[in-house]
Design a protein around this motif. Structure first.
Motif, mmCIF file in Angstrom:
data_model
loop_
_atom_site.group_PDB
_atom_site.id
_atom_site.type_symbol
_atom_site.label_atom_id
_atom_site.label_comp_id
_atom_site.label_asym_id
_atom_site.label_seq_id
_atom_site.Cartn_x
_atom_site.Cartn_y
_atom_site.Cartn_z
ATOM 1 N N LEU A 186 -31.160 -29.646 21.107
ATOM 2 C CA LEU A 186 -29.629 -29.747 20.735
ATOM 3 C C LEU A 186 -28.824 -30.096 21.687
ATOM 4 O O LEU A 186 -27.788 -30.916 21.648
ATOM 5 C CB LEU A 186 -29.255 -28.163 20.285
ATOM 6 N N ASP A 187 -28.905 -29.785 23.131
ATOM 7 C CA ASP A 187 -28.164 -30.292 24.183
ATOM 8 C C ASP A 187 -28.365 -31.925 24.262
ATOM 9 O O ASP A 187 -27.283 -32.623 24.313
ATOM 10 C CB ASP A 187 -28.831 -29.835 25.530
ATOM 11 N N HIS A 190 -25.932 -33.545 21.690
ATOM 12 C CA HIS A 190 -24.732 -33.483 21.720
ATOM 13 C C HIS A 190 -24.285 -34.520 22.802
ATOM 14 O O HIS A 190 -23.567 -35.236 22.923
ATOM 15 C CB HIS A 190 -24.224 -31.848 22.697
ATOM 16 N N ASP A 194 -21.994 -37.862 22.382
ATOM 17 C CA ASP A 194 -21.053 -38.102 23.206
ATOM 18 C C ASP A 194 -20.992 -39.481 24.113
ATOM 19 O O ASP A 194 -19.880 -39.940 24.121
ATOM 20 C CB ASP A 194 -20.909 -36.976 24.316
ATOM 21 N N ALA A 236 -26.684 -28.899 14.873
ATOM 22 C CA ALA A 236 -25.643 -30.013 15.133
ATOM 23 C C ALA A 236 -24.922 -30.364 13.925
ATOM 24 O O ALA A 236 -23.812 -30.580 14.072
ATOM 25 C CB ALA A 236 -26.844 -31.175 15.771
ATOM 26 N N GLU A 239 -21.904 -28.196 13.175
ATOM 27 C CA GLU A 239 -20.960 -28.309 14.291
ATOM 28 C C GLU A 239 -20.288 -29.786 13.919
ATOM 29 O O GLU A 239 -19.237 -30.146 14.624
ATOM 30 C CB GLU A 239 -21.669 -28.691 15.763
ATOM 31 N N ILE A 241 -21.860 -32.919 13.867
ATOM 32 C CA ILE A 241 -22.479 -33.971 14.022
ATOM 33 C C ILE A 241 -23.256 -34.520 12.956
ATOM 34 O O ILE A 241 -23.882 -33.969 12.162
ATOM 35 C CB ILE A 241 -23.343 -33.780 15.346
#
Length: 343
Positions: A186-187, A190, A194, A236, A239, A241
């Motif tokens: 998941l990190d 993200h 980004d 994700a 959220e 994404i």
């Protein structure tokens, strides 16, 4: 003066880094896009200018960023206190060369952290030489993470419309499988999203590769895809994404190449590196030389910009003047783009 200032490390002085730096910085287009400053040895850079047959290039040794001229035809070089550079033999691994390469990286990081430069670009270092010198890091990425105090980061490779970040990089394949955990995946999703936004992609489509063949075939070939990767993708998406996966790793890169995804999250080093280098590295068998060594490496998640060439020190080519500067030119262009976006 709105052109970003970029600190460019010379890399291992026994490798091709200094030579491709001279070749790249001989191009006026580079100076139209940014203000480059080489962090390295003036002696080594002068020697490299001779190797690539550019005696017209002047080396301007500076003690600070403020002393740099930033003029095409003049390469500004900031020496971070390197010693015994005259003992470095092209193509030979040595602690002296490894120590010099390491010190250049640390100095470039320091300049960026202090705001003296807008970004950094790294030429290749030799991991064996660096460790022989007593600097026990597995690569640039880990050096940057350590000296910037960054905990969540990952490597992104980029070539044309293909981009990939990695859940793990410089660890054994056995350990890499153990590192495929929901939180880390998941990190990386993200970070991937980004990174694309920093490159101007407003709503990036993130493809998430599976770990096992056929994404485990519902647990027949391993449960990591079901238990770790799929929940990370679901989180994700919750959220907002635009993530998809797990996608079979033997097709996800072809789908990205075809326009399905803007970036792929790979589960380990070679899963991401092999397809990128198949596309970016082109060898001409008739001429017995590399026609293209393209692509760049970006460390995502750092407080500073770091872009690197996507190849090694090429010790066998050092001193011959025939190494391609294409990857370095691409790296400088991307670093300048990222720096302008941050400003």
């Amino acid at each position: 003066m709105d052109r970003p200032i970029l600190a460019i490390t010379m890399g291992d002085p026994a490798g091709v880094g200094p030579e491709i730096a001279v070749k790249a910085l001989a191009d006026p287009a580079i100076y139209a896009d940014c203000r480059p400053l080489v962090v390295g040895s003036p002696f080594i850079m002068q020697r490299a200018a001779g190797f690539v047959n550019r005696p017209d290039i002047k080396i301007n040794a500076v003690g600070s960023v403020g002393e740099a001229k930033f003029e095409c035809g003049v390469i500004d070089v900031l020496d971070p206190g390197l010693e015994k550079m005259e003992e470095v033999v092209p193509g030979k691994v040595s602690p002296i060369a490894g120590d010099a390469a390491f010190k250049c990286v640390v100095a470039a990081i320091d300049l960026a952290m202090k705001g003296a430069v807008d970004g950094t670009v790294t030429n290749p270092l030799n991991k064996e030489a660096m460790n022989l010198a007593g600097h026990h890091f597995s690569g640039h990425t880990e050096i940057y993470a350590h000296y910037t105090g960054t905990k969540k980061y990952t490597m992104m490779l980029m070539h044309e419309n293909m981009r990939v970040v990695h859940v793990s990089t410089h660890v054994s394949l056995r350990e890499a499988c153990d590192r495929v955990k929901k939180d880390r995946v998941l990190d990386c999703i993200h970070i991937a999203a980004d990174a694309c936004k920093q490159l101007g992609i407003e709503n990036p489509r993130v493809g998430v590769a599976g770990l096992n063949p056929h994404c485990g075939e519902n647990g027949m070939f391993g449960r990591e895809d079901l238990d770790e990767i799929a929940p990370a993708v679901a989180a994700a998406r919750a959220e907002g994404i635009n993530a998809d996966g797990p996608v079979a790793p033997d097709t996800v890169f072809s789908k990205m190449r075809g326009g399905w995804y803007d970036i792929v999250v790979a589960m380990y080093h070679d899963q991401g590196h092999i397809p990128m280098k198949v596309v970016g590295f082109v060898y001409d068998n008739e001429k017995k030389e590399w026609e293209a060594v393209a692509g760049v490496n970006i460390t995502c998640g750092l407080p500073i910009i770091r872009v690197s060439v996507d190849h090694g020190t090429a010790m066998g080519h050092a001193g011959h003047g025939n190494a391609s500067e294409l990857s370095l030119v691409n790296s400088i262009n991307i670093a300048a783009q990222l720096a302008r976006h941050r400003k």
